[in-house]
Motif scaffolding. Structure first.
Motif, PDB file in Angstrom:
ATOM      1  N   GLU A  19      33.836 -51.397  33.298  1.00 24.76           N
ATOM      2  CA  GLU A  19      32.942 -51.400  32.157  1.00 24.76           C
ATOM      3  C   GLU A  19      33.008 -52.745  31.452  1.00 24.76           C
ATOM      4  N   ALA A  21      31.377 -53.831  28.868  1.00 23.07           N
ATOM      5  CA  ALA A  21      31.403 -53.742  27.407  1.00 23.07           C
ATOM      6  C   ALA A  21      32.810 -53.499  26.877  1.00 23.07           C
TER       7      ALA A  21
ATOM      8  N   PRO B  11      30.971 -50.616  20.865  1.00 23.87           N
ATOM      9  CA  PRO B  11      29.821 -50.044  21.550  1.00 23.87           C
ATOM     10  C   PRO B  11      29.704 -48.536  21.327  1.00 23.87           C
ATOM     11  N   LEU B  13      29.846 -45.644  22.902  1.00 25.70           N
ATOM     12  CA  LEU B  13      30.286 -45.237  24.235  1.00 25.70           C
ATOM     13  C   LEU B  13      29.639 -43.941  24.707  1.00 25.70           C
ATOM     14  N   ARG B  56      22.592 -48.285  27.527  1.00 23.27           N
ATOM     15  CA  ARG B  56      23.535 -48.706  28.573  1.00 23.27           C
ATOM     16  C   ARG B  56      23.868 -50.181  28.423  1.00 23.27           C
ATOM     17  N   MET B  58      24.163 -51.701  25.819  1.00 22.33           N
ATOM     18  CA  MET B  58      25.095 -51.846  24.707  1.00 22.33           C
ATOM     19  C   MET B  58      26.489 -51.331  25.038  1.00 22.33           C
ATOM     20  N   GLY B  59      26.637 -50.759  26.225  1.00 20.81           N
ATOM     21  CA  GLY B  59      27.965 -50.294  26.612  1.00 20.81           C
ATOM     22  C   GLY B  59      28.140 -48.793  26.615  1.00 20.81           C
TER      23      GLY B  59
END
Lengths: 90, 378
Positions: A19, A21, B11, B13, B56, B58-59
């Protein structure tokens, strides 16, 4: 307890994914997520049902020569991961 | 001290996509708003696909398709496919009504990771009374078996209330029979319809103690095998509130059927103007919107929260609960024993012992007949 010659498998209930992010690997499962720190992510990447534990250790030694002997760390992690049911042995 | 130039917010999540408030069931514990809105205001396929792409980026990584009943959307498979391609872990939160073997297979091909089926009781009698629909149990049972047979992780959700808490042992046995992987024994939280029906739903403390004992005993006998049970008890009997949503606008993002972006699925009740994905980008909403920033950090906290050494643990509890019970969304969640309004919780517990108003069945704008669902069967 650890059998060096049996390759561990990722439990089908989990998906391992990088991931961006979060800048780490995560294990995804129904409505849940486990963030894996650096070394945990490195080890779990190699859990593919083919790599035996000795293979995992040798691959990591090559990748991180400066880390010294990783054997105990890898064993410790794999035992914990087994207890959490992230992986299984055939 | 100015908190505004703080660290950038993390983020979102978890994305909860509430595709519709329409539903074929009438559960009195439903947390949907009692004003169900109009299906003509619902986001269309393109709009949802765009929301998924933005979130997505944005994380966001965990995605729940929920509602109402998400299966009522014919474009569900399209959304699942897109989500999976983006790298989301996709969860379908469904009543199971409207599922068929064929659709389960289609969803798998589209890339769905997990299907969670709700049950309202351990047997057809209890289940169908609560769900307000005949043959619901039978359908759910069949579909749960099919979900497992088709290789999904099998997750069951039993909403527990005073109505069915006596069935906990049977519920656990049913879960074993179905070979479930995870089972949520989730005591209903009191939002939406559930808030109006709270007197009929809130179990007594003794009932909860007994249920917990049964759960623990059963777990011991399992010795690590069979379903993993998670028992969630109502916060009314705690003396500290839950860390609602892991903190307002910190982890969870909900998009309601009409495109409203919310920090939680019940926030619309609050005296705040929430943004809509039709007008603003997800990034703008998450990072800049006044409503999302409203309860971030701790500068908004009143006493006793402001000086409390646990404020970073539970963030003062749930804003919606504070609002519903005290009329003031800034106040400490009354669940907290430090809250000057804690007596409201104790009064609610007393009232639940003798409900005076009738149980309200969740009423849809339109009644969903079997014919409506058959059309969607693929």
């Amino acid at each position: 307890m650890i059998n060096q010659s049996v390759p561990p498998n990722l439990n089908a209930m989990f998906r391992l994914q990088w991931e961006q992010a979060q800048e780490c690997f995560v294990l995804l499962f129904p409505e849940g997520m486990v963030k894996l720190n650096g070394s945990a992510g490195e080890i779990m990447q190699l859990v593919d049902g083919k790599n035996k534990i000795v293979d995992i250790i040798s691959i990591l030694h090559k990748k991180f020569p400066e880390a010294g002997d990783l054997t105990d760390d890898v064993h410790e992690f794999l035992i914990a991961a087994y207890e959490k049911k992230w992986l299984y042995y055939e | 001290m100015n908190n505004e130039t703080q660290t950038k917010v993390g983020p979102p999540l978890w994305l909860l996509a509430e595709l519709t408030y329409d539903c074929p069931l009438h559960c009195p514990y439903c947390s949907n708003p009692t004003e169900l809105g109009d299906t003509k205001d619902e986001l269309n396929t393109e709009q949802w696909l765009d929301v998924l792409t933005q979130a997505r980026a944005m994380g966001a990584v965990q995605l729940g398709f929920s509602g109402g009943e998400p299966l009522l959307r014919k474009d569900l498979e399209k959304m699942v496919k897109h989500a999976r391609e983006l790298g989301f872990y996709t969860n379908l939160i469904t009543s199971g009504i409207g599922l068929t073997e064929k659709r389960i297979a289609k969803l798998k091909v589209a890339g769905l990771d997990h299907i969670q089926i709700s049950f309202q009781g351990a047997d057809p009698e209890m289940n169908d009374i609560i769900a307000g629909r005949g043959n619901a149990f039978e359908q759910k049972f069949k579909m749960a078996q099919s979900v497992k047979a088709q290789g999904y992780p099998m997750v069951l959700n039993f909403v527990i209330s005073k109505q069915n808490i006596s069935q906990v042992a049977d519920i656990m046995r049913l879960s074993c029979q179905l070979n479930a992987d995870y089972v949520e024994l989730a005591t209903a939280q009191y939002y939406g319809w559930a808030y109006d029906n709270r007197d009929h739903l809130l179990p007594s403390q003794q009932q909860l103690i007994d249920a917990e004992a049964i759960v623990n005993e059963f777990r011991e006998k399992q010795q690590g095998k069979g379903p993993q049970f998670i028992f969630v008890t109502p916060d009314y009997f705690e003396d500290r509130p839950k860390a609602c949503m892991n903190g307002w606008g910190s982890t969870f993002l909900t998009i309601a059927p009409d495109g409203s972006a919310l920090p939680c699925h019940s926030a619309k009740m609050l005296p705040l103007k929430f943004p809509n994905v039709k007008d603003k980008s997800v990034s703008d909403i998450w990072q800049q919107d006044f409503s999302f920033n409203r309860f971030r950090g701790d500068s908004w906290m009143p006493q006793p929260c402001q000086s409390c050494d646990e404020k970073e643990k539970d963030f003062g509890g749930c804003r919606c609960q504070a609002f519903m019970m005290t009329g003031d969304m800034d106040k400490t969640d009354p669940v907290c024993s430090k809250s000057p309004d804690h007596h409201l919780i104790q009064e609610a517990i007393e009232r639940a012992k003798n409900p005076t108003s009738p149980l309200l069945e969740r009423v849809n704008k339109r009644s969903i007949k079997d014919a409506d669902i058959v059309q969607i069967k693929l």
